[in-house]
Design a protein around this motif. Structure first.
Motif, PDB file in Angstrom:
ATOM      1  N   PHE A 153      45.568 -47.318 -31.653  1.00 50.88           N
ATOM      2  CA  PHE A 153      46.597 -48.111 -32.316  1.00 50.88           C
ATOM      3  C   PHE A 153      46.578 -47.858 -33.826  1.00 50.88           C
ATOM      4  CE2 PHE A 153      47.520 -52.014 -34.721  1.00 50.88           C
ATOM      5  CZ  PHE A 153      48.881 -52.115 -34.449  1.00 50.88           C
ATOM      6  N   ILE A 154      45.385 -47.834 -34.410  1.00 54.76           N
ATOM      7  CA  ILE A 154      45.283 -47.580 -35.847  1.00 54.76           C
ATOM      8  C   ILE A 154      45.765 -46.168 -36.166  1.00 54.76           C
ATOM      9  CG2 ILE A 154      43.662 -47.307 -37.770  1.00 54.76           C
ATOM     10  CD1 ILE A 154      44.389 -50.200 -37.075  1.00 54.76           C
ATOM     11  N   GLN A 155      45.515 -45.210 -35.260  1.00 55.94           N
ATOM     12  CA  GLN A 155      46.056 -43.866 -35.459  1.00 55.94           C
ATOM     13  C   GLN A 155      47.577 -43.913 -35.543  1.00 55.94           C
ATOM     14  OE1 GLN A 155      44.547 -41.021 -35.978  1.00 55.94           O
ATOM     15  NE2 GLN A 155      42.421 -41.538 -35.562  1.00 55.94           N
ATOM     16  N   ARG A 156      48.185 -44.761 -34.738  1.00 60.77           N
ATOM     17  CA  ARG A 156      49.644 -44.911 -34.787  1.00 60.77           C
ATOM     18  C   ARG A 156      50.092 -45.473 -36.134  1.00 60.77           C
ATOM     19  NH1 ARG A 156      51.196 -48.890 -30.483  1.00 60.77           N
ATOM     20  NH2 ARG A 156      53.297 -48.486 -31.264  1.00 60.77           N
ATOM     21  N   VAL A 157      49.340 -46.444 -36.631  1.00 60.81           N
ATOM     22  CA  VAL A 157      49.678 -47.031 -37.928  1.00 60.81           C
ATOM     23  C   VAL A 157      49.554 -45.982 -39.034  1.00 60.81           C
ATOM     24  CG1 VAL A 157      49.064 -48.791 -39.635  1.00 60.81           C
ATOM     25  CG2 VAL A 157      48.971 -49.344 -37.187  1.00 60.81           C
ATOM     26  N   LEU A 158      48.457 -45.197 -38.998  1.00 58.47           N
ATOM     27  CA  LEU A 158      48.255 -44.154 -39.998  1.00 58.47           C
ATOM     28  C   LEU A 158      49.354 -43.104 -39.930  1.00 58.47           C
ATOM     29  CD1 LEU A 158      44.386 -43.670 -39.640  1.00 58.47           C
ATOM     30  CD2 LEU A 158      45.582 -44.816 -41.509  1.00 58.47           C
ATOM     31  N   THR A 159      49.753 -42.742 -38.718  1.00 53.92           N
ATOM     32  CA  THR A 159      50.836 -41.769 -38.551  1.00 53.92           C
ATOM     33  C   THR A 159      52.137 -42.325 -39.124  1.00 53.92           C
ATOM     34  OG1 THR A 159      49.801 -40.838 -36.575  1.00 53.92           O
ATOM     35  CG2 THR A 159      52.165 -40.432 -36.871  1.00 53.92           C
ATOM     36  N   TYR A 160      52.406 -43.595 -38.852  1.00 54.01           N
ATOM     37  CA  TYR A 160      53.607 -44.242 -39.373  1.00 54.01           C
ATOM     38  C   TYR A 160      53.614 -44.211 -40.899  1.00 54.01           C
ATOM     39  CZ  TYR A 160      56.949 -47.995 -40.456  1.00 54.01           C
ATOM     40  OH  TYR A 160      57.994 -48.720 -40.965  1.00 54.01           O
ATOM     41  N   ILE A 161      52.468 -44.525 -41.500  1.00 50.98           N
ATOM     42  CA  ILE A 161      52.370 -44.502 -42.961  1.00 50.98           C
ATOM     43  C   ILE A 161      52.665 -43.099 -43.489  1.00 50.98           C
ATOM     44  CG2 ILE A 161      50.764 -44.690 -44.912  1.00 50.98           C
ATOM     45  CD1 ILE A 161      49.397 -46.993 -43.357  1.00 50.98           C
ATOM     46  N   GLY A 162      52.063 -42.085 -42.850  1.00 54.26           N
ATOM     47  CA  GLY A 162      52.295 -40.709 -43.278  1.00 54.26           C
ATOM     48  C   GLY A 162      53.754 -40.306 -43.171  1.00 54.26           C
ATOM     49  N   GLN A 163      54.423 -40.754 -42.114  1.00 52.25           N
ATOM     50  CA  GLN A 163      55.819 -40.385 -41.899  1.00 52.25           C
ATOM     51  C   GLN A 163      56.760 -41.065 -42.887  1.00 52.25           C
ATOM     52  OE1 GLN A 163      56.182 -41.582 -37.786  1.00 52.25           O
ATOM     53  NE2 GLN A 163      55.707 -39.533 -37.004  1.00 52.25           N
ATOM     54  N   HIS A 164      56.375 -42.235 -43.387  1.00 48.86           N
ATOM     55  CA  HIS A 164      57.275 -43.025 -44.235  1.00 48.86           C
ATOM     56  C   HIS A 164      56.725 -43.227 -45.647  1.00 48.86           C
ATOM     57  CE1 HIS A 164      59.801 -43.880 -40.772  1.00 48.86           C
ATOM     58  NE2 HIS A 164      58.718 -44.227 -40.097  1.00 48.86           N
ATOM     59  N   ILE A 165      55.829 -42.334 -46.081  1.00 53.22           N
ATOM     60  CA  ILE A 165      55.169 -42.523 -47.369  1.00 53.22           C
ATOM     61  C   ILE A 165      56.146 -42.480 -48.544  1.00 53.22           C
ATOM     62  CG2 ILE A 165      54.611 -40.090 -47.816  1.00 53.22           C
ATOM     63  CD1 ILE A 165      52.308 -43.177 -48.391  1.00 53.22           C
ATOM     64  N   THR A 166      57.308 -41.872 -48.368  1.00 53.58           N
ATOM     65  CA  THR A 166      58.303 -41.831 -49.445  1.00 53.58           C
ATOM     66  C   THR A 166      59.352 -42.935 -49.289  1.00 53.58           C
ATOM     67  OG1 THR A 166      59.663 -40.238 -48.223  1.00 53.58           O
ATOM     68  CG2 THR A 166      58.016 -39.336 -49.759  1.00 53.58           C
ATOM     69  N   GLU A 167      59.103 -43.891 -48.387  1.00 54.57           N
ATOM     70  CA  GLU A 167      60.042 -44.993 -48.150  1.00 54.57           C
ATOM     71  C   GLU A 167      59.309 -46.325 -48.321  1.00 54.57           C
ATOM     72  OE1 GLU A 167      62.943 -43.685 -44.732  1.00 54.57           O
ATOM     73  OE2 GLU A 167      60.934 -42.945 -44.255  1.00 54.57           O
ATOM     74  N   PRO A 168      59.095 -46.769 -49.551  1.00 49.70           N
ATOM     75  CA  PRO A 168      58.273 -47.964 -49.812  1.00 49.70           C
ATOM     76  C   PRO A 168      58.712 -49.201 -49.060  1.00 49.70           C
ATOM     77  CG  PRO A 168      58.820 -46.831 -51.865  1.00 49.70           C
ATOM     78  CD  PRO A 168      59.620 -46.174 -50.789  1.00 49.70           C
ATOM     79  N   GLN A 169      60.027 -49.350 -48.850  1.00 46.65           N
ATOM     80  CA  GLN A 169      60.510 -50.544 -48.171  1.00 46.65           C
ATOM     81  C   GLN A 169      60.007 -50.622 -46.729  1.00 46.65           C
ATOM     82  OE1 GLN A 169      62.275 -47.976 -49.100  1.00 46.65           O
ATOM     83  NE2 GLN A 169      63.632 -47.300 -47.444  1.00 46.65           N
ATOM     84  N   LEU A 170      59.793 -49.459 -46.111  1.00 51.83           N
ATOM     85  CA  LEU A 170      59.309 -49.442 -44.727  1.00 51.83           C
ATOM     86  C   LEU A 170      57.804 -49.672 -44.646  1.00 51.83           C
ATOM     87  CD1 LEU A 170      61.358 -46.496 -43.162  1.00 51.83           C
ATOM     88  CD2 LEU A 170      61.894 -48.944 -43.197  1.00 51.83           C
TER      89      LEU A 170
END
Length: 259
Positions: A153-170
């Motif tokens: 689950f935490i891997q999913r969170v880390l992946t999400y952060i990496g995918q949206h690192i240029t979208e602060p609102q997300l």
């Protein structure tokens, strides 16, 4: 054995022995044949149970940039690496041997000629980077399919952060809590327990790591980079970057040019 490194990548190949290792607070076992890939912001340590022999190949962000045919192209999974691996990068024994052979040749070249790099080493490093990029791509797919354990689950969170690192609102806590169907407090506590730092600390460090990569591999201005990653202004980026790297972004880029 532990590592606190300058911004760089590292391949660790276990030749013999066993024990445990920890990367950014996540712990697992290692054994002979395992291959670990560490990114610029990873913090790691190995606890040896049985006498261990290993190879370690360290290469900097600027060095990776120098091998690219054109700035910013090639090996995207290596360059944008962010999610700590939960185990060995390569499980196939023949592929492990192939990578080890390439590393051994590089080390032999350096011992024989006493120089950090030459045309042979550069050619071999391009091959290694291509292999690493492929393995990381495969690992990313396999990790995204694992949705059962808390660590997955935490891997999913880390992946999400990496995918949206240029979208602060997300990346606001309330939005992430909604995306992962957790309360904000539960998500924050679980993340800190498994990663060893808060979500916001991780996001800031990861952003700064990506900024360092942009400074190395692109000709974007500091203002453009600050805007890309959602910093309020250049002054804000300068302050945070200097706190983590002891350089302003401008001085960091200059240091790469003369290194």
């Amino acid at each position: 054995m532990s590592g606190n490194r300058d911004p760089s990548y590292e391949i660790v190949l276990i030749q013999a022995g066993s024990g445990s290792y920890q990367v950014n607070g996540n712990q697992s076992r290692y054994q002979a044949g395992d291959v670990f890939f560490l990114g610029p912001s990873d913090r790691y340590s190995f606890k040896i149970s049985q006498k261990t022999c290993f190879y370690s190949l360290l290469f900097s962000i600027p060095y990776v940039a120098s091998l690219m045919p054109t700035a910013g192209q090639g090996w995207p999974h290596v360059v944008e690496y962010s999610v700590p691996l939960s185990g060995t990068l390569i499980s196939n024994s023949s592929e492990q041997r192939s990578l080890r052979a390439l590393v051994e040749i590089i080390l032999a070249e350096q011992r024989l000629h006493g120089v950090p790099a030459n045309s042979v080493v550069e050619s071999l490093m391009k091959t290694i980077l291509s292999l690493l990029d492929r393995y990381l791509a495969q690992h990313s797919v396999s990790e995204s399919a694992r949705l059962v354990s808390p660590s997955a689950f935490i891997q999913r969170v880390l992946t999400y952060i990496g995918q949206h690192i240029t979208e602060p609102q997300l990346l606001r806590m309330e939005n992430m809590a909604e995306v992962f169907n957790y309360s904000a407090s539960h998500l924050a506590a679980l993340f800190k327990q498994q990663v060893g730092e808060s979500i916001q600390q991780y996001i800031i460090q990861y952003k700064l790591n990506r900024v360092a990569t942009r400074l190395s591999l692109s000709t974007l201005t500091i203002s453009q980079i600050a805007d890309e990653f959602g910093f309020s202004d250049v002054c804000h980026l300068n302050k945070l970057f200097k706190r983590h790297y002891q350089y302003t972004p401008t001085d960091y880029r200059r240091s790469l040019a003369v290194s």
